[in-house]
Design a protein around this motif. Structure first.
Motif, mmCIF file in Angstrom:
data_model
loop_
_atom_site.group_PDB
_atom_site.id
_atom_site.type_symbol
_atom_site.label_atom_id
_atom_site.label_comp_id
_atom_site.label_asym_id
_atom_site.label_seq_id
_atom_site.Cartn_x
_atom_site.Cartn_y
_atom_site.Cartn_z
ATOM 1 N N LEU A 180 0.836 -1.200 0.000
ATOM 2 C CA LEU A 180 0.000 0.000 0.000
ATOM 3 C C LEU A 180 0.876 1.258 0.000
ATOM 4 C CD1 LEU A 180 -3.139 0.044 0.193
ATOM 5 C CD2 LEU A 180 -2.887 0.466 2.631
ATOM 6 N N GLY A 181 1.885 1.264 0.874
ATOM 7 C CA GLY A 181 2.754 2.444 1.013
ATOM 8 C C GLY A 181 3.507 2.782 -0.264
ATOM 9 N N THR A 182 4.101 1.750 -0.903
ATOM 10 C CA THR A 182 4.875 2.019 -2.135
ATOM 11 C C THR A 182 3.961 2.503 -3.255
ATOM 12 O OG1 THR A 182 4.730 -0.317 -2.756
ATOM 13 C CG2 THR A 182 6.759 0.382 -1.683
ATOM 14 N N GLN A 183 2.742 1.956 -3.329
ATOM 15 C CA GLN A 183 1.849 2.367 -4.409
ATOM 16 C C GLN A 183 1.308 3.785 -4.196
ATOM 17 O OE1 GLN A 183 1.569 0.943 -7.257
ATOM 18 N NE2 GLN A 183 2.744 -0.864 -6.681
ATOM 19 N N ARG A 184 1.166 4.200 -2.941
ATOM 20 C CA ARG A 184 0.750 5.593 -2.685
ATOM 21 C C ARG A 184 1.839 6.562 -3.156
ATOM 22 N NH1 ARG A 184 -1.989 4.265 2.998
ATOM 23 N NH2 ARG A 184 -4.142 4.098 2.303
ATOM 24 N N ILE A 185 3.104 6.197 -2.892
ATOM 25 C CA ILE A 185 4.227 7.017 -3.365
ATOM 26 C C ILE A 185 4.253 7.018 -4.896
ATOM 27 C CG2 ILE A 185 6.755 7.199 -3.442
ATOM 28 C CD1 ILE A 185 6.698 5.861 -0.576
ATOM 29 N N ALA A 186 4.024 5.842 -5.481
ATOM 30 C CA ALA A 186 4.014 5.704 -6.938
ATOM 31 C C ALA A 186 2.941 6.594 -7.562
ATOM 32 C CB ALA A 186 3.781 4.247 -7.324
ATOM 33 N N LEU A 187 1.742 6.592 -6.965
ATOM 34 C CA LEU A 187 0.631 7.388 -7.498
ATOM 35 C C LEU A 187 0.965 8.881 -7.443
ATOM 36 C CD1 LEU A 187 -2.230 7.641 -8.606
ATOM 37 C CD2 LEU A 187 -3.088 7.532 -6.256
ATOM 38 N N ALA A 188 1.504 9.318 -6.299
ATOM 39 C CA ALA A 188 1.863 10.735 -6.158
ATOM 40 C C ALA A 188 2.944 11.126 -7.169
ATOM 41 C CB ALA A 188 2.351 11.007 -4.740
ATOM 42 N N ALA A 189 3.934 10.233 -7.374
ATOM 43 C CA ALA A 189 5.031 10.515 -8.300
ATOM 44 C C ALA A 189 4.510 10.598 -9.734
ATOM 45 C CB ALA A 189 6.101 9.431 -8.179
ATOM 46 N N ALA A 190 3.694 9.621 -10.139
ATOM 47 C CA ALA A 190 3.162 9.613 -11.506
ATOM 48 C C ALA A 190 2.238 10.802 -11.744
ATOM 49 C CB ALA A 190 2.430 8.298 -11.769
ATOM 50 N N SER A 191 1.472 11.185 -10.715
ATOM 51 C CA SER A 191 0.563 12.336 -10.837
ATOM 52 C C SER A 191 1.352 13.624 -11.018
ATOM 53 C CB SER A 191 -0.332 12.456 -9.596
ATOM 54 O OG SER A 191 -1.086 11.273 -9.421
ATOM 55 N N ARG A 192 2.476 13.731 -10.296
ATOM 56 C CA ARG A 192 3.294 14.951 -10.337
ATOM 57 C C ARG A 192 3.827 15.226 -11.743
ATOM 58 N NH1 ARG A 192 5.575 13.835 -5.715
ATOM 59 N NH2 ARG A 192 7.602 13.142 -6.459
ATOM 60 N N ILE A 193 4.114 14.162 -12.503
ATOM 61 C CA ILE A 193 4.652 14.367 -13.861
ATOM 62 C C ILE A 193 3.581 14.140 -14.939
ATOM 63 C CG2 ILE A 193 7.060 13.892 -13.252
ATOM 64 C CD1 ILE A 193 6.665 11.022 -14.378
ATOM 65 N N GLY A 194 2.299 13.991 -14.497
ATOM 66 C CA GLY A 194 1.204 13.833 -15.450
ATOM 67 C C GLY A 194 1.266 12.551 -16.260
ATOM 68 N N ASP A 195 1.864 11.504 -15.679
ATOM 69 C CA ASP A 195 2.008 10.212 -16.371
ATOM 70 C C ASP A 195 0.754 9.375 -16.114
ATOM 71 O OD1 ASP A 195 2.646 7.570 -17.094
ATOM 72 O OD2 ASP A 195 4.773 7.862 -16.666
ATOM 73 N N GLN A 196 -0.155 9.354 -17.126
ATOM 74 C CA GLN A 196 -1.438 8.669 -16.925
ATOM 75 C C GLN A 196 -1.277 7.147 -16.814
ATOM 76 O OE1 GLN A 196 -3.586 10.715 -20.279
ATOM 77 N NE2 GLN A 196 -5.208 10.789 -18.763
ATOM 78 N N ALA A 197 -0.357 6.589 -17.585
ATOM 79 C CA ALA A 197 -0.132 5.138 -17.496
ATOM 80 C C ALA A 197 0.343 4.770 -16.097
ATOM 81 C CB ALA A 197 0.892 4.696 -18.535
ATOM 82 N N GLY A 198 1.294 5.552 -15.569
ATOM 83 C CA GLY A 198 1.801 5.303 -14.221
ATOM 84 C C GLY A 198 0.712 5.423 -13.174
ATOM 85 N N GLN A 199 -0.149 6.441 -13.339
ATOM 86 C CA GLN A 199 -1.263 6.607 -12.401
ATOM 87 C C GLN A 199 -2.220 5.419 -12.491
ATOM 88 O OE1 GLN A 199 -3.078 10.732 -12.495
ATOM 89 N NE2 GLN A 199 -1.390 11.072 -13.907
#
Length: 304
Positions: free
Chosen positions: A70-89
């Motif tokens: 859960l923790g790593t995916q929350r970081i992943a979501l925030a990171a992908a959102s910050r750069i507008g990466d829709q696939a990552g989100q």
């Protein structure tokens, strides 16, 4: 989908010899990997952060590290959102949906999976859409909505078929078969799961084969053929051990015990349920309590 970028010049990736070596590598390196995700996210490597989280999700899931997942995916979501990466989100939302579902946070899980579906639709990722439909089916199943689960799984199957994804078709056919069995359609379940097993053997998907042997065991058990069910469960256990899927291994031991009990072999029932209990206690899973109660009941019946 997306492709992990090729390593830079002079970088030599470590290639594990086999599945056991890969699992051993993950077990050793998981503290480093857990530290690398937030480090990448705060150091301008947001794409690396969500891809790292994506790459380790399966291992964390199989080993029962729900909170780390859960923790790593929350970081992943925030990171992908910050750069507008829709696939990552999309990948992060899907993984968060799976983790929340496992932790019985069903409303959150549904929200994450719906967001993932929208994102994968926006970027034209049919494999992502198919996987998310499959996960929505699993979520519906966990909440006892078996017909809805089957509808989601059939939609996933159609998407995998149109994409020509054999592995996806294989493990989705197993989900279809399992959900048919939950609705009481055991002969249909055997047909779907039999086809799934052939496909999964063809693409060498050991995890998928293990899941399918477990489904076949359940269908045979429900049809009253417990000797065949036991053989299926034993196949499943051998393969779950290879892929180090602790939770699935425990679940199959529970099922194996049920088939031994149906045949009146209480010693084998007790042994199987004790194996399940040991694993679930190690994982800190709430299902351990119901297995403990079953064992107590078995011991009480022996005394009367």
């Amino acid at each position: 989908g997306f492709i992990i970028e090729r390593p830079g010049a002079g970088v030599l990736p470590e290639r594990p010899r086999n599945r056991s070596a890969a699992a051993a590598w993950f077990s050793t390196e998981v503290p480093v990997l857990l530290a690398a995700v937030p480090l990448a996210a705060r150091s301008g490597f947001e794409g690396h952060a969500w891809r790292l989280a994506w790459a380790m999700a399966g291992f964390l899931h199989r080993q029962g590290h729900w909170q780390d997942w859960l923790g790593t995916q929350r970081i992943a979501l925030a990171a992908a959102s910050r750069i507008g990466d829709q696939a990552g989100q999309g990948h992060a939302h899907r993984s968060l949906g799976l983790a929340c579902s496992r932790l019985r946070r069903y409303d959150e899980a549904d929200d994450h999976l719906r967001r993932a579906l929208d994102l994968f639709t926006d970027v034209g990722d049919d494999a992502g859409r198919a996987h998310t439909c499959l996960n929505l089916g699993q979520l519906a199943e966990r909440q006892g909505q078996h017909q809805q689960a089957l509808t989601h799984s059939r939609r996933a199957l159609a998407l995998f078929r149109s994409a020509g994804n054999r592995a996806g078709q294989g493990y989705t056919l197993n989900a279809v078969g399992w959900q048919e069995a939950l609705l009481g359609n055991y002969h249909s379940a055997l047909a779907s799961c039999g086809e799934a097993l052939r496909m999964l053997q063809e693409v060498d998907d050991v995890q998928g084969q293990a899941d399918t042997w477990d489904s076949l065991g359940h269908a045979h058990h429900q049809l009253g053929d417990d000797r065949r069910a036991i053989a299926c469960y034993e196949h499943a256990l051998e393969l779950f051990t290879q892929v180090h899927d602790r939770y699935a291994e425990a679940s199959t031991y529970v099922n194996l015990g049920g088939s031994h009990r149906a045949l009146g072999d209480l010693g084998a029932t007790r042994a199987a349920w004790r194996r399940a209990l040991t694993i679930l206690d190690e994982l800190g899973d709430a299902d351990a309590d119901s297995i403990r109660a079953n064992l107590d009941q078995l011991d009480a019946s022996r005394l009367h």
